[in-house]
Design a protein around this motif. Sequence first.
Motif, PDB file in Angstrom:
ATOM      1  N   ARG A  18       0.866  -1.157  -0.031  1.00  0.00           N
ATOM      2  CA  ARG A  18      -0.046   0.142   0.026  1.00  0.00           C
ATOM      3  C   ARG A  18       0.995   1.263   0.052  1.00  0.00           C
ATOM      4  NH1 ARG A  18      -5.460  -0.103   1.681  1.00  0.00           N
ATOM      5  NH2 ARG A  18      -6.309  -2.366   2.317  1.00  0.00           N
ATOM      6  N   ARG A  19       0.501   2.114  -0.718  1.00  0.00           N
ATOM      7  CA  ARG A  19       1.243   3.627  -0.622  1.00  0.00           C
ATOM      8  C   ARG A  19       0.986   4.207   0.607  1.00  0.00           C
ATOM      9  NH1 ARG A  19       1.737   6.502  -5.871  1.00  0.00           N
ATOM     10  NH2 ARG A  19       1.839   5.037  -7.317  1.00  0.00           N
ATOM     11  N   SER A  20       2.068   4.548   1.558  1.00  0.00           N
ATOM     12  CA  SER A  20       1.749   5.255   2.622  1.00  0.00           C
ATOM     13  C   SER A  20       1.999   6.512   2.775  1.00  0.00           C
ATOM     14  CB  SER A  20       3.116   4.481   3.693  1.00  0.00           C
ATOM     15  OG  SER A  20       4.240   4.971   3.045  1.00  0.00           O
ATOM     16  N   ALA A  21       1.541   7.306   1.748  1.00  0.00           N
ATOM     17  CA  ALA A  21       1.770   8.895   1.563  1.00  0.00           C
ATOM     18  C   ALA A  21       0.487   9.479   2.313  1.00  0.00           C
ATOM     19  CB  ALA A  21       1.881   9.391   0.065  1.00  0.00           C
ATOM     20  N   LYS A  22       0.715  10.315   3.173  1.00  0.00           N
ATOM     21  CA  LYS A  22      -0.273  11.076   3.629  1.00  0.00           C
ATOM     22  C   LYS A  22      -0.894  11.981   2.582  1.00  0.00           C
ATOM     23  CE  LYS A  22       1.708  10.753   8.069  1.00  0.00           C
ATOM     24  NZ  LYS A  22       2.085  11.646   9.266  1.00  0.00           N
ATOM     25  N   PRO A  23      -2.137  12.257   2.634  1.00  0.00           N
ATOM     26  CA  PRO A  23      -3.021  13.256   1.764  1.00  0.00           C
ATOM     27  C   PRO A  23      -2.481  14.820   1.759  1.00  0.00           C
ATOM     28  CG  PRO A  23      -4.290  12.326   3.186  1.00  0.00           C
ATOM     29  CD  PRO A  23      -3.140  11.734   3.587  1.00  0.00           C
ATOM     30  N   THR A  24      -1.588  15.004   2.978  1.00  0.00           N
ATOM     31  CA  THR A  24      -1.200  16.460   2.845  1.00  0.00           C
ATOM     32  C   THR A  24       0.258  16.282   2.436  1.00  0.00           C
ATOM     33  OG1 THR A  24      -0.552  15.972   5.197  1.00  0.00           O
ATOM     34  CG2 THR A  24      -2.592  17.128   4.791  1.00  0.00           C
ATOM     35  N   THR A  25       0.885  15.346   1.848  1.00  0.00           N
ATOM     36  CA  THR A  25       2.215  15.166   1.589  1.00  0.00           C
ATOM     37  C   THR A  25       2.672  15.545  -0.044  1.00  0.00           C
ATOM     38  OG1 THR A  25       2.740  13.555   2.994  1.00  0.00           O
ATOM     39  CG2 THR A  25       4.358  13.702   1.232  1.00  0.00           C
ATOM     40  N   TRP A  26       3.106  16.427  -0.325  1.00  0.00           N
ATOM     41  CA  TRP A  26       3.454  16.940  -1.889  1.00  0.00           C
ATOM     42  C   TRP A  26       4.609  16.428  -2.174  1.00  0.00           C
ATOM     43  CZ3 TRP A  26      -0.233  19.354  -4.761  1.00  0.00           C
ATOM     44  CH2 TRP A  26      -1.241  19.947  -4.124  1.00  0.00           C
ATOM     45  N   HIS A  27       4.639  15.692  -3.584  1.00  0.00           N
ATOM     46  CA  HIS A  27       5.679  15.215  -4.229  1.00  0.00           C
ATOM     47  C   HIS A  27       5.999  15.850  -5.540  1.00  0.00           C
ATOM     48  CE1 HIS A  27       4.995  11.558  -1.834  1.00  0.00           C
ATOM     49  NE2 HIS A  27       3.796  11.737  -1.914  1.00  0.00           N
ATOM     50  N   LEU A  28       7.308  16.141  -5.698  1.00  0.00           N
ATOM     51  CA  LEU A  28       7.751  16.754  -6.892  1.00  0.00           C
ATOM     52  C   LEU A  28       8.099  15.821  -7.996  1.00  0.00           C
ATOM     53  CD1 LEU A  28       8.606  19.509  -8.181  1.00  0.00           C
ATOM     54  CD2 LEU A  28      10.999  18.986  -7.364  1.00  0.00           C
ATOM     55  N   ARG A  29       7.191  15.903  -9.244  1.00  0.00           N
ATOM     56  CA  ARG A  29       7.317  15.184 -10.127  1.00  0.00           C
ATOM     57  C   ARG A  29       7.428  15.876 -11.415  1.00  0.00           C
ATOM     58  NH1 ARG A  29       8.063  10.349  -8.097  1.00  0.00           N
ATOM     59  NH2 ARG A  29       6.262   9.420  -6.656  1.00  0.00           N
ATOM     60  N   ARG A  30       7.847  15.210 -12.535  1.00  0.00           N
ATOM     61  CA  ARG A  30       7.867  15.674 -13.859  1.00  0.00           C
ATOM     62  C   ARG A  30       6.715  15.179 -14.749  1.00  0.00           C
ATOM     63  NH1 ARG A  30      11.859  18.210 -16.586  1.00  0.00           N
ATOM     64  NH2 ARG A  30      13.318  17.580 -15.212  1.00  0.00           N
ATOM     65  N   VAL A  31       5.827  16.061 -15.197  1.00  0.00           N
ATOM     66  CA  VAL A  31       4.903  15.704 -16.148  1.00  0.00           C
ATOM     67  C   VAL A  31       5.280  15.791 -17.477  1.00  0.00           C
ATOM     68  CG1 VAL A  31       2.461  16.559 -16.375  1.00  0.00           C
ATOM     69  CG2 VAL A  31       3.301  16.531 -14.158  1.00  0.00           C
ATOM     70  N   ILE A  32       4.897  14.955 -18.367  1.00  0.00           N
ATOM     71  CA  ILE A  32       5.192  14.841 -19.846  1.00  0.00           C
ATOM     72  C   ILE A  32       3.788  15.442 -20.498  1.00  0.00           C
ATOM     73  CG2 ILE A  32       5.829  13.442 -21.752  1.00  0.00           C
ATOM     74  CD1 ILE A  32       7.580  11.617 -19.815  1.00  0.00           C
TER      75      ILE A  32
END
Length: 63
Positions: A18-32
């Motif tokens: 399961r993903r353990s990321a909290k709903p308030t956690t932002w992740h930096l991603r590259r969007v194509i």
Amino acid sequence: MASIGFTTINIRKLGLKRRSAKPTTWHLRRVIMPRRSITGRLVRGQVWRRHDGRRWLYKKYVG
């Protein structure tokens, strides 16, 4: 006909995590491909992304 329910036990048997990321956690991603931000505008490149339980939300990355 038997139905299969995907419970925590079945997920563990399959070896999935399961993903353990909290709903308030932002992740930096590259969007194509362009995505809609929280305000409805299109974003591309590097963006902040978080999951609210139903969908991914995107914010523009200013860096």
